[in-house]
Design an enzyme around this catalytic site. Structure first.
Site, PDB file in Angstrom:
ATOM      1  N   GLU A   1      45.967  36.188  37.376  1.00  0.00           N
ATOM      2  CA  GLU A   1      46.946  37.379  37.523  1.00  0.00           C
ATOM      3  C   GLU A   1      47.584  37.785  36.243  1.00  0.00           C
ATOM      4  O   GLU A   1      47.810  38.915  35.762  1.00  0.00           O
ATOM      5  CB  GLU A   1      47.738  37.896  38.745  1.00  0.00           C
ATOM      6  CG  GLU A   1      46.631  37.995  40.101  1.00  0.00           C
ATOM      7  CD  GLU A   1      46.704  36.588  40.788  1.00  0.00           C
ATOM      8  OE1 GLU A   1      46.517  35.744  40.242  1.00  0.00           O
ATOM      9  OE2 GLU A   1      46.120  36.888  41.926  1.00  0.00           O
TER      10      GLU A   1
ATOM     11  N   GLY B   1      43.125  37.315  44.223  1.00  0.00           N
ATOM     12  CA  GLY B   1      43.011  37.521  45.764  1.00  0.00           C
ATOM     13  C   GLY B   1      41.943  36.775  46.305  1.00  0.00           C
ATOM     14  O   GLY B   1      42.161  36.754  47.575  1.00  0.00           O
TER      15      GLY B   1
ATOM     16  N   ALA C   1      41.336  40.956  43.463  1.00  0.00           N
ATOM     17  CA  ALA C   1      41.480  42.165  43.891  1.00  0.00           C
ATOM     18  C   ALA C   1      40.864  42.939  42.785  1.00  0.00           C
ATOM     19  O   ALA C   1      40.564  42.552  41.837  1.00  0.00           O
ATOM     20  CB  ALA C   1      43.011  42.480  43.985  1.00  0.00           C
TER      21      ALA C   1
ATOM     22  N   GLU D   1      43.494  33.651  47.227  1.00  0.00           N
ATOM     23  CA  GLU D   1      44.380  33.634  48.357  1.00  0.00           C
ATOM     24  C   GLU D   1      43.816  33.879  49.412  1.00  0.00           C
ATOM     25  O   GLU D   1      44.322  33.702  50.580  1.00  0.00           O
ATOM     26  CB  GLU D   1      45.378  35.069  47.655  1.00  0.00           C
ATOM     27  CG  GLU D   1      45.993  34.556  46.549  1.00  0.00           C
ATOM     28  CD  GLU D   1      46.823  35.941  45.853  1.00  0.00           C
ATOM     29  OE1 GLU D   1      46.249  36.927  45.629  1.00  0.00           O
ATOM     30  OE2 GLU D   1      48.031  35.689  45.567  1.00  0.00           O
TER      31      GLU D   1
HETATM   32  C1  HXC Z   1      36.747  44.365  39.708  1.00  0.00           C
HETATM   33  C2  HXC Z   1      35.180  42.813  38.977  1.00  0.00           C
HETATM   34  C3  HXC Z   1      36.176  41.720  38.957  1.00  0.00           C
HETATM   35  C4  HXC Z   1      37.581  42.341  39.823  1.00  0.00           C
HETATM   36  C5  HXC Z   1      34.340  40.825  38.240  1.00  0.00           C
HETATM   37  N1  HXC Z   1      34.122  41.965  38.435  1.00  0.00           N
HETATM   38  N2  HXC Z   1      35.792  40.535  38.953  1.00  0.00           N
HETATM   39  N3  HXC Z   1      35.568  44.185  39.193  1.00  0.00           N
HETATM   40  N4  HXC Z   1      37.713  43.579  39.947  1.00  0.00           N
HETATM   41  N5  HXC Z   1      38.370  41.352  40.150  1.00  0.00           N
HETATM   42  C6  HXC Z   1      32.937  42.747  37.988  1.00  0.00           C
HETATM   43  C7  HXC Z   1      32.832  42.767  36.536  1.00  0.00           C
HETATM   44  O1  HXC Z   1      33.656  44.023  36.118  1.00  0.00           O
HETATM   45  C8  HXC Z   1      31.482  43.178  36.426  1.00  0.00           C
HETATM   46  O2  HXC Z   1      31.034  44.430  36.593  1.00  0.00           O
HETATM   47  C9  HXC Z   1      30.796  42.197  37.350  1.00  0.00           C
HETATM   48  O3  HXC Z   1      31.922  41.929  38.254  1.00  0.00           O
HETATM   49  C10 HXC Z   1      30.429  40.765  36.690  1.00  0.00           C
HETATM   50  O4  HXC Z   1      31.542  40.300  35.971  1.00  0.00           O
HETATM   51  P1  HXC Z   1      31.325  39.631  34.778  1.00  0.00           P
HETATM   52  O5  HXC Z   1      32.860  39.598  34.230  1.00  0.00           O
HETATM   53  O6  HXC Z   1      30.192  40.413  33.842  1.00  0.00           O
HETATM   54  O7  HXC Z   1      30.913  38.188  35.091  1.00  0.00           O
HETATM   55  P2  HXC Z   1      31.065  36.909  34.300  1.00  0.00           P
HETATM   56  O8  HXC Z   1      31.229  36.889  32.718  1.00  0.00           O
HETATM   57  O9  HXC Z   1      30.250  35.808  34.996  1.00  0.00           O
HETATM   58  O10 HXC Z   1      32.825  36.383  34.427  1.00  0.00           O
HETATM   59  C11 HXC Z   1      33.023  36.164  35.880  1.00  0.00           C
HETATM   60  C12 HXC Z   1      34.634  36.304  36.211  1.00  0.00           C
HETATM   61  C13 HXC Z   1      35.313  37.468  35.438  1.00  0.00           C
HETATM   62  C14 HXC Z   1      35.223  34.911  35.733  1.00  0.00           C
HETATM   63  C15 HXC Z   1      34.840  36.086  37.890  1.00  0.00           C
HETATM   64  O11 HXC Z   1      34.385  38.591  35.949  1.00  0.00           O
HETATM   65  C16 HXC Z   1      36.662  37.866  35.583  1.00  0.00           C
HETATM   66  O12 HXC Z   1      37.435  36.871  35.023  1.00  0.00           O
HETATM   67  N6  HXC Z   1      37.095  38.552  36.541  1.00  0.00           N
HETATM   68  C17 HXC Z   1      38.384  38.919  36.948  1.00  0.00           C
HETATM   69  C18 HXC Z   1      39.189  37.890  37.683  1.00  0.00           C
HETATM   70  C19 HXC Z   1      40.585  38.197  37.881  1.00  0.00           C
HETATM   71  O13 HXC Z   1      41.484  38.367  36.963  1.00  0.00           O
HETATM   72  N7  HXC Z   1      41.021  38.078  39.232  1.00  0.00           N
HETATM   73  C20 HXC Z   1      42.445  38.473  39.443  1.00  0.00           C
HETATM   74  C21 HXC Z   1      42.582  39.987  39.917  1.00  0.00           C
HETATM   75  S1  HXC Z   1      44.125  40.301  40.356  1.00  0.00           S
HETATM   76  P3  HXC Z   1      30.057  45.178  35.334  1.00  0.00           P
HETATM   77  O14 HXC Z   1      30.242  46.529  36.345  1.00  0.00           O
HETATM   78  O15 HXC Z   1      30.941  45.227  34.423  1.00  0.00           O
HETATM   79  O16 HXC Z   1      28.735  44.690  35.607  1.00  0.00           O
HETATM   80  C22 HXC Z   1      44.420  40.088  41.977  1.00  0.00           C
HETATM   81  C23 HXC Z   1      45.787  40.394  42.548  1.00  0.00           C
HETATM   82  C24 HXC Z   1      45.562  40.009  43.887  1.00  0.00           C
HETATM   83  O17 HXC Z   1      43.206  39.440  42.524  1.00  0.00           O
HETATM   84  C25 HXC Z   1      47.107  40.544  44.674  1.00  0.00           C
HETATM   85  C26 HXC Z   1      46.776  41.846  45.302  1.00  0.00           C
HETATM   86  C27 HXC Z   1      48.091  42.341  46.217  1.00  0.00           C
END
Ligand code: HXC
Length: 258
Positions: free
Chosen positions: A132, A109, A65, A112
């Protein structure tokens, strides 16, 4: 219909739906999930579509998400608005089969969403996770429930508590994905699986999907009864007659979905 965050192509009875927020690793926001729900609902209603393939980019199916969006939300916002409930409800109500073709990250997400599909075909570079916990929250659209049913308590706890990622090989070994293929072959594999499904009788395909999904909702005897009644009822279709006659006559069946 023109969408901003997804791309839909319909060809040869297959709807290919591609998540398309390249700047944010296909992070899921309300717009994207709303468009996805809309496209899948349209595919359900489109007689030309017999199977759906959902995919992302090579680098990310979806990295979860949208954290930026969620960072601005309060309890009242997420509880009051029931974040993503309407959209995911619509996605899981689709009765036609949906194959997730996952390359790169399927996190939070994203993992999921892949699990809401009927099965997952993974590229060998795929990474699954429920990170998360690193954000001070937990999975919210199936990561503690569908993942546990898919891979069991030990691994689901590990994934949800440590936030570690699982590679494609471990995901296949654990039962999260049905096949792993070299990244370059992912779309060919997913499209040919979809084409195989598209050849069947739509009535029996939807019945099979419904019956397997029922196994997650009811006790065994109820599930077996549900399956048996669906099996029985398929004998009222022309496609049952055609399928069995075609076998006996050593020819390909011509199903007509009735
Ligand atoms: C918003 C995101 C994002 C996310 C990546 N980006 N994941 N933006 N939400 N979930 C964006 C980064 O901010 C970045 O933008 C660009 O995508 C590239 O990501 P990087 O981190 O620079 O790339 P990398 O170093 O290769 O790492 C990839 C990654 C990492 C491992 C996937 O981005 C990461 O850990 N992302 C978050 C994963 C996460 O925590 N997901 C769970 C979310 S909570 P910029 O602008 O800086 O270039 C969830 C809840 C669901 O999902 C339930 C809802 C009801």
């Amino acid at each position: 219909m023109a969408y901003e965050t997804i791309i839909v192509e319909i060809e040869d009875h297959i709807a290919l739906v591609k998540l398309n927020r390249p700047d944010a690793m296909n992070a899921l926001n309300t717009k994207l999930l709303g468009e996805l729900a809309d496209a899948l609902t349209a595919a359900q209603g489109n007689d030309k579509v017999r199977c759906i393939v959902l995919t992302g980019s090579e680098k990310a199916f979806a990295a979860g998400a949208d954290i930026k969006m969620m960072s601005e939300m309060s309890f009242t916002d997420v509880f009051g608005g029931d974040l993503f409930a309407t959209e995911t409800g619509a996605i899981t109500r689709v009765r036609k089969p949906i194959i997730a073709a996952v390359s790169g990250y399927a996190l939070g997400g994203g993992c999921e969403l892949a699990m809401m599909c009927d099965f997952i075909i993974a590229a060998d570079n795929a990474k699954f996770g429920q990170p998360e916990i690193n954000l001070g929250v937990i999975a919210g659209i199936g990561g503690t429930q569908r993942l546990t049913r898919a891979i069991g308590k030990a691994k689901a706890m590990d994934m949800n508590l440590t936030g570690r990622f699982m590679d494609a090989e471990e995901a296949e070994r654990s039962g999260l994905v049905s096949r792993v293929v070299p990244a370059k072959k992912l779309m060919d594999e997913a499209m040919s699986a979809a084409a195989k499904i598209a050849e069947k009788s739509m009535i029996s395909v939807m019945a099979a999907k419904e019956a397997v999904n029922r196994s997650f909702e009811v006790p065994l005897q109820e599930g077996l009864l549900f399956e048996r009644r669906l099996f029985n009822s398929l004998f009222a279709t022309d496609d049952q007659t055609e399928g069995m006659n075609a076998f006996l006559e050593k020819r390909e069946p011509q199903f007509r979905d009735r």
